[in-house]
Design a protein around this motif. Structure first.
Motif, PDB file in Angstrom:
ATOM      1  N   ARG A 122       0.711  -1.197   0.020  1.00  0.00           N
ATOM      2  CA  ARG A 122      -0.012  -0.012   0.026  1.00  0.00           C
ATOM      3  C   ARG A 122       0.689   1.356  -0.054  1.00  0.00           C
ATOM      4  NH1 ARG A 122      -3.600  -3.057   3.491  1.00  0.00           N
ATOM      5  NH2 ARG A 122      -5.680  -3.408   2.466  1.00  0.00           N
ATOM      6  N   LYS A 123       0.664   2.240  -0.633  1.00  0.00           N
ATOM      7  CA  LYS A 123       0.956   3.478  -0.677  1.00  0.00           C
ATOM      8  C   LYS A 123       0.830   4.211   0.630  1.00  0.00           C
ATOM      9  CE  LYS A 123       1.950   7.867  -3.275  1.00  0.00           C
ATOM     10  NZ  LYS A 123       1.378   8.644  -4.234  1.00  0.00           N
ATOM     11  N   VAL A 124       1.823   4.785   0.883  1.00  0.00           N
ATOM     12  CA  VAL A 124       1.792   5.412   2.382  1.00  0.00           C
ATOM     13  C   VAL A 124       1.639   6.843   1.962  1.00  0.00           C
ATOM     14  CG1 VAL A 124       3.091   6.052   4.736  1.00  0.00           C
ATOM     15  CG2 VAL A 124       3.247   3.882   3.788  1.00  0.00           C
ATOM     16  N   ILE A 125       0.602   7.415   2.349  1.00  0.00           N
ATOM     17  CA  ILE A 125       0.281   8.826   2.459  1.00  0.00           C
ATOM     18  C   ILE A 125       1.058   9.626   3.507  1.00  0.00           C
ATOM     19  CG2 ILE A 125      -1.418  10.637   2.150  1.00  0.00           C
ATOM     20  CD1 ILE A 125      -1.305   8.521  -0.133  1.00  0.00           C
ATOM     21  N   GLN A 126       2.071  10.370   3.188  1.00  0.00           N
ATOM     22  CA  GLN A 126       2.607  11.044   4.310  1.00  0.00           C
ATOM     23  C   GLN A 126       2.325  12.770   4.214  1.00  0.00           C
ATOM     24  OE1 GLN A 126       6.677  10.076   2.781  1.00  0.00           O
ATOM     25  NE2 GLN A 126       6.993   9.558   5.068  1.00  0.00           N
ATOM     26  N   GLU A 127       1.723  13.026   5.277  1.00  0.00           N
ATOM     27  CA  GLU A 127       1.234  14.333   5.642  1.00  0.00           C
ATOM     28  C   GLU A 127       2.441  15.182   6.341  1.00  0.00           C
ATOM     29  OE1 GLU A 127      -2.540  15.045   6.990  1.00  0.00           O
ATOM     30  OE2 GLU A 127      -3.424  13.383   5.859  1.00  0.00           O
ATOM     31  N   ILE A 128       2.969  16.086   5.715  1.00  0.00           N
ATOM     32  CA  ILE A 128       4.077  16.796   6.056  1.00  0.00           C
ATOM     33  C   ILE A 128       3.648  18.104   6.409  1.00  0.00           C
ATOM     34  CG2 ILE A 128       6.456  17.551   5.931  1.00  0.00           C
ATOM     35  CD1 ILE A 128       6.987  15.366   3.834  1.00  0.00           C
ATOM     36  N   PRO A 129       3.517  18.586   7.759  1.00  0.00           N
ATOM     37  CA  PRO A 129       3.134  19.836   7.949  1.00  0.00           C
ATOM     38  C   PRO A 129       4.002  20.918   7.391  1.00  0.00           C
ATOM     39  CG  PRO A 129       3.939  19.198   9.951  1.00  0.00           C
ATOM     40  CD  PRO A 129       4.135  17.964   8.930  1.00  0.00           C
ATOM     41  N   MET A 130       3.427  21.846   6.869  1.00  0.00           N
ATOM     42  CA  MET A 130       4.233  22.925   6.131  1.00  0.00           C
ATOM     43  C   MET A 130       4.153  24.210   7.250  1.00  0.00           C
ATOM     44  SD  MET A 130       5.402  22.057   3.167  1.00  0.00           S
ATOM     45  CE  MET A 130       5.775  23.393   2.746  1.00  0.00           C
ATOM     46  N   ILE A 131       5.175  24.717   7.514  1.00  0.00           N
ATOM     47  CA  ILE A 131       5.256  25.808   8.658  1.00  0.00           C
ATOM     48  C   ILE A 131       5.841  27.203   7.793  1.00  0.00           C
ATOM     49  CG2 ILE A 131       6.657  26.479  10.449  1.00  0.00           C
ATOM     50  CD1 ILE A 131       7.608  23.752  11.097  1.00  0.00           C
ATOM     51  N   ARG A 132       5.114  28.110   7.724  1.00  0.00           N
ATOM     52  CA  ARG A 132       5.385  29.301   7.130  1.00  0.00           C
ATOM     53  C   ARG A 132       5.386  30.693   7.954  1.00  0.00           C
ATOM     54  NH1 ARG A 132       5.087  28.122   1.778  1.00  0.00           N
ATOM     55  NH2 ARG A 132       3.622  26.313   1.172  1.00  0.00           N
ATOM     56  N   LEU A 133       6.492  30.802   8.596  1.00  0.00           N
ATOM     57  CA  LEU A 133       6.739  31.985   9.553  1.00  0.00           C
ATOM     58  C   LEU A 133       7.349  33.122   8.939  1.00  0.00           C
ATOM     59  CD1 LEU A 133       8.736  29.737  12.079  1.00  0.00           C
ATOM     60  CD2 LEU A 133       6.381  30.195  11.984  1.00  0.00           C
ATOM     61  N   GLY A 134       7.494  33.115   7.531  1.00  0.00           N
ATOM     62  CA  GLY A 134       8.015  34.575   7.077  1.00  0.00           C
ATOM     63  C   GLY A 134       9.375  34.703   7.526  1.00  0.00           C
ATOM     64  N   ARG A 135      10.193  33.914   8.043  1.00  0.00           N
ATOM     65  CA  ARG A 135      11.475  34.176   8.379  1.00  0.00           C
ATOM     66  C   ARG A 135      12.211  32.770   8.570  1.00  0.00           C
ATOM     67  NH1 ARG A 135      11.996  32.688  13.666  1.00  0.00           N
ATOM     68  NH2 ARG A 135      10.160  32.548  15.088  1.00  0.00           N
ATOM     69  N   GLU A 136      13.429  32.890   8.656  1.00  0.00           N
ATOM     70  CA  GLU A 136      14.418  31.756   8.656  1.00  0.00           C
ATOM     71  C   GLU A 136      14.170  31.100  10.240  1.00  0.00           C
ATOM     72  OE1 GLU A 136      17.899  31.031   6.977  1.00  0.00           O
ATOM     73  OE2 GLU A 136      17.373  32.275   5.163  1.00  0.00           O
ATOM     74  N   LEU A 137      14.023  29.864  10.206  1.00  0.00           N
ATOM     75  CA  LEU A 137      14.022  28.998  11.526  1.00  0.00           C
ATOM     76  C   LEU A 137      15.433  29.011  12.070  1.00  0.00           C
ATOM     77  CD1 LEU A 137      11.812  26.101  10.621  1.00  0.00           C
ATOM     78  CD2 LEU A 137      11.168  28.052  11.787  1.00  0.00           C
ATOM     79  N   THR A 138      15.385  29.132  13.522  1.00  0.00           N
ATOM     80  CA  THR A 138      16.552  29.010  14.323  1.00  0.00           C
ATOM     81  C   THR A 138      16.610  27.514  15.012  1.00  0.00           C
ATOM     82  OG1 THR A 138      15.571  29.631  16.299  1.00  0.00           O
ATOM     83  CG2 THR A 138      16.456  31.304  14.936  1.00  0.00           C
ATOM     84  N   ILE A 139      17.685  27.142  15.279  1.00  0.00           N
ATOM     85  CA  ILE A 139      18.014  25.797  15.901  1.00  0.00           C
ATOM     86  C   ILE A 139      16.939  25.609  16.929  1.00  0.00           C
ATOM     87  CG2 ILE A 139      19.469  24.253  17.162  1.00  0.00           C
ATOM     88  CD1 ILE A 139      19.940  24.556  14.312  1.00  0.00           C
ATOM     89  N   SER A 140      16.730  26.790  17.692  1.00  0.00           N
ATOM     90  CA  SER A 140      15.669  26.660  18.957  1.00  0.00           C
ATOM     91  C   SER A 140      14.392  26.582  18.501  1.00  0.00           C
ATOM     92  CB  SER A 140      15.966  27.703  19.803  1.00  0.00           C
ATOM     93  OG  SER A 140      15.727  29.013  19.451  1.00  0.00           O
ATOM     94  N   ASP A 141      14.207  27.195  17.460  1.00  0.00           N
ATOM     95  CA  ASP A 141      12.726  27.344  16.742  1.00  0.00           C
ATOM     96  C   ASP A 141      12.581  25.627  16.200  1.00  0.00           C
ATOM     97  OD1 ASP A 141      11.933  29.790  17.053  1.00  0.00           O
ATOM     98  OD2 ASP A 141      12.904  30.187  14.798  1.00  0.00           O
ATOM     99  N   ILE A 142      13.413  24.865  15.681  1.00  0.00           N
ATOM    100  CA  ILE A 142      13.320  23.392  15.151  1.00  0.00           C
ATOM    101  C   ILE A 142      13.129  22.555  16.231  1.00  0.00           C
ATOM    102  CG2 ILE A 142      14.445  21.682  13.960  1.00  0.00           C
ATOM    103  CD1 ILE A 142      15.697  24.011  12.136  1.00  0.00           C
TER     104      ILE A 142
END
Length: 79
Positions: A43-63
């Protein structure tokens, strides 16, 4: 739809193009494998990857924070 495929010496099979196209299977997709008596079910696995749109670059602490939130939501959801 029945199609015969051959098992290679490395125990691999090729998914025919008609099946790949019908299911939209692409390189890198995941398939689950189940055994039901004498049948192998792929069976094909449907992966739902959430998109994060913050309008800025992510920092390590954000991640780190987002990973922790995701882990905690999985723990809460498994009850």
């Amino acid at each position: 739809m029945k199609i015969l495929v051959k098992v290679t010496r490395n125990y691999q099979v090729t998914i025919p193009a008609s099946v790949r196209e019908r299911l939209g299977i692409k390189v890198g997709d995941l398939l689950s494998v189940e055994v039901d008596d004498d049948r192998i079910i792929l069976r094909k696995v449907i992966q739902e990857i959430p998109m994060i749109r913050l309008g800025r670059e992510l920092t390590i602490s954000d991640i780190d924070r987002l990973i922790e939130e995701g882990l905690m939501s999985n723990v809460r959801g498994s009850d």
